[in-house]
Motif scaffolding. Structure first.
Motif, PDB file in Angstrom:
ATOM      1  N   LEU A 119       0.272  57.076  35.344  1.00 16.63           N
ATOM      2  CA  LEU A 119       1.196  56.203  36.075  1.00 16.63           C
ATOM      3  C   LEU A 119       2.152  55.487  35.122  1.00 16.63           C
ATOM      4  N   ARG A 120       1.630  55.068  33.966  1.00 18.32           N
ATOM      5  CA  ARG A 120       2.484  54.410  32.977  1.00 18.32           C
ATOM      6  C   ARG A 120       3.549  55.362  32.462  1.00 18.32           C
ATOM      7  N   ARG A 121       3.142  56.591  32.161  1.00 21.34           N
ATOM      8  CA  ARG A 121       4.108  57.567  31.666  1.00 21.34           C
ATOM      9  C   ARG A 121       5.140  57.903  32.733  1.00 21.34           C
TER      10      ARG A 121
ATOM     11  N   LEU B  21       3.293  54.558  42.870  1.00 18.92           N
ATOM     12  CA  LEU B  21       2.805  55.327  44.022  1.00 18.92           C
ATOM     13  C   LEU B  21       3.541  54.989  45.311  1.00 18.92           C
ATOM     14  N   LEU B  22       4.166  53.830  45.366  1.00 20.56           N
ATOM     15  CA  LEU B  22       4.736  53.371  46.625  1.00 20.56           C
ATOM     16  C   LEU B  22       5.742  54.347  47.221  1.00 20.56           C
TER      17      LEU B  22
ATOM     18  N   GLY C  89      -6.372  48.476  44.965  1.00 20.35           N
ATOM     19  CA  GLY C  89      -7.234  49.121  43.997  1.00 20.35           C
ATOM     20  C   GLY C  89      -6.516  49.345  42.690  1.00 20.35           C
ATOM     21  N   PRO C  90      -7.246  49.681  41.626  1.00 21.13           N
ATOM     22  CA  PRO C  90      -6.637  49.825  40.295  1.00 21.13           C
ATOM     23  C   PRO C  90      -5.587  50.924  40.213  1.00 21.13           C
ATOM     24  N   ILE C  91      -5.675  51.923  41.083  1.00 19.74           N
ATOM     25  CA  ILE C  91      -4.667  52.986  41.122  1.00 19.74           C
ATOM     26  C   ILE C  91      -3.695  52.758  42.280  1.00 19.74           C
TER      27      ILE C  91
END
Length: 398
Positions: free
Chosen positions: A298-300, A347-348, A339-341
């Motif tokens: 997700l960071r990348r 993701l939105l 949640g953490p992910i």
């Protein structure tokens, strides 16, 4: 006025029941507005000044209300402010989180006076976790009774579903950690007579978002948790939907359409889109845990990495397909991701795009506001609500 409206058309209750109802309304109003005078209580509740004064007198005799100074700076009779007694009792909330056990003890206004975090006992098995939970609760009771009275309710957040009839934790396949498979009632037996409220962590996160977070304006919404596992808390008509056996919202058990016939496995959706799904995109089982791998992807993606963005879009699209299915069945006015992910902003958009393309009437898709603290906040919220409701009854019995 409110009492008369509620009782319209019903058989007249006894005077003792009317007094109890009045006392409960007065107590609830003091919790919301304290410090408050009797005149203000009458104005806020619609109950006559005489009836409110009698209620305040009874609650003082029970040592539930105490004077909190005089009202100054206005003409007329000087009013006395009232507040709930500091030693009327307290509540304890515990979240059996995968990485740590979190505890919070708070007064009846929800103000924490004791907070702690503990590393899970080793080895990580149900018996060790049960003993650790008992030790944590024992310590909280010992410290809380000094200046706060008795523990009135204990709320416990667990990873697995909870039977709504018996409050027993229901072990399910792929429980990600042993905190989800032991029975808190057995672990805490004989420790206190305070009611024990055990509930699923995702359900409690939904409750916390409804009362204190991003769901405050919605009477019907879905809270979708994505982390090591996957689940959903569903609030419809301002009521938490738990199902007949406590497994409502276990969307990790949905089938995955991309799998060929005969290869589907139970809990396949969670394997595809929770932390393990992100790891599978890396074609390796070595290295950091799945949540760490997912967060790195997700960071990348946030930094513009094309490969990572493709993974996030694929995962988001699959999550959106599941949410669209939920929308077609229950029609929530809002969906929150947590949640953490699930709470990661990357993701939105892919989730929104899929829901907008597939749901009959797409609802807004937003991130939850309370983050990782949501299950503990929910456990504290339900403990407070039960403690306040029971306060008058307990005081009458003393």
């Amino acid at each position: 006025m409110e009492i008369r409206r509620e009782l319209a058309g019903a058989a007249l209750p006894s005077m003792s029941l009317l007094r109890e109802l009045t006392d409960q309304i007065v107590l609830d109003t003091v919790f919301e507005q304290a410090p408050i005078t009797r005149a203000e209580l009458a104005q806020r509740t619609g109950i006559s000044k005489t009836t409110v004064s009698e209620s305040v007198r009874r609650l003082e005799e029970m040592k539930l209300l105490l004077p909190a100074g005089e009202q100054r700076g206005r003409q007329g009779r000087v009013g006395t402010y009232y507040q709930v007694a500091a030693d009327a009792g307290f509540v304890i909330a515990v979240d059996l989180h995968q990485n740590e056990i979190r505890m919070c003890a708070a007064d009846l206004f929800g103000r924490p006076f004791l907070e702690s975090t503990h590393q899970p006992a080793q080895p990580r098995d149900p018996e060790h976790i049960a003993r650790q939970l008992r030790s944590i609760i024992t310590g909280a009771i010992d410290q809380g009774t000094v200046g706060h009275g008795k523990p009135l309710t204990i709320g416990v957040s667990v990873a697995n579903p909870v039977d709504p009839r018996t409050s027993a934790v229901i072990p399910l396949e792929d429980t990600p950690y042993p905190e989800g498979v032991f029975q808190p009632q057995e672990a805490l037996a004989g420790l206190t007579d305070a009611p024990l409220l055990v509930e699923n962590d995702v359900n409690l996160a939904a409750v916390a978002e409804r009362w204190h977070g991003a769901g405050r304006g919605a009477d019907s919404f879905a809270y979708v948790f994505i982390g090591v596992g996957m689940g959903m808390g569903l609030v419809i008509g301002d009521r938490l939907i738990r199902g007949a056996r406590g497994v409502a919202g276990e969307i990790g058990y949905l089938s995955v359409s991309s799998q060929p016939p005969g290869t589907q496995v139970r809990h396949g959706f969670a394997r595809a889109v929770a932390a393990a799904g992100f790891r599978a995109q890396q074609s390796t089982t070595d290295g950091p845990d799945s949540v760490t791998v997912a967060r790195e992807i997700l960071r990348r993606a946030d930094e513009g990495d094309d490969q990572a963005r493709a993974v996030v879009e694929a995962e988001g699209r699959t999550i959106g397909e599941a949410i669209a299915t939920v929308c077609a069945v229950v029609d929530p006015e809002l969906v929150l991701l947590g949640g953490p992910i699930g709470s990661h902003p990357a993701l939105l958009e892919p989730v929104r795009a899929a829901v907008n393309a597939l749901a009959p009437l797409p609802p807004p898709i937003e991130s939850g506001a309370l983050g990782d603290a949501a299950p503990l906040r929910g456990a504290l919220a339900v403990a407070l609500r039960r403690a306040r409701a029971d306060l008058h009854t307990r005081a009458q019995g003393t």
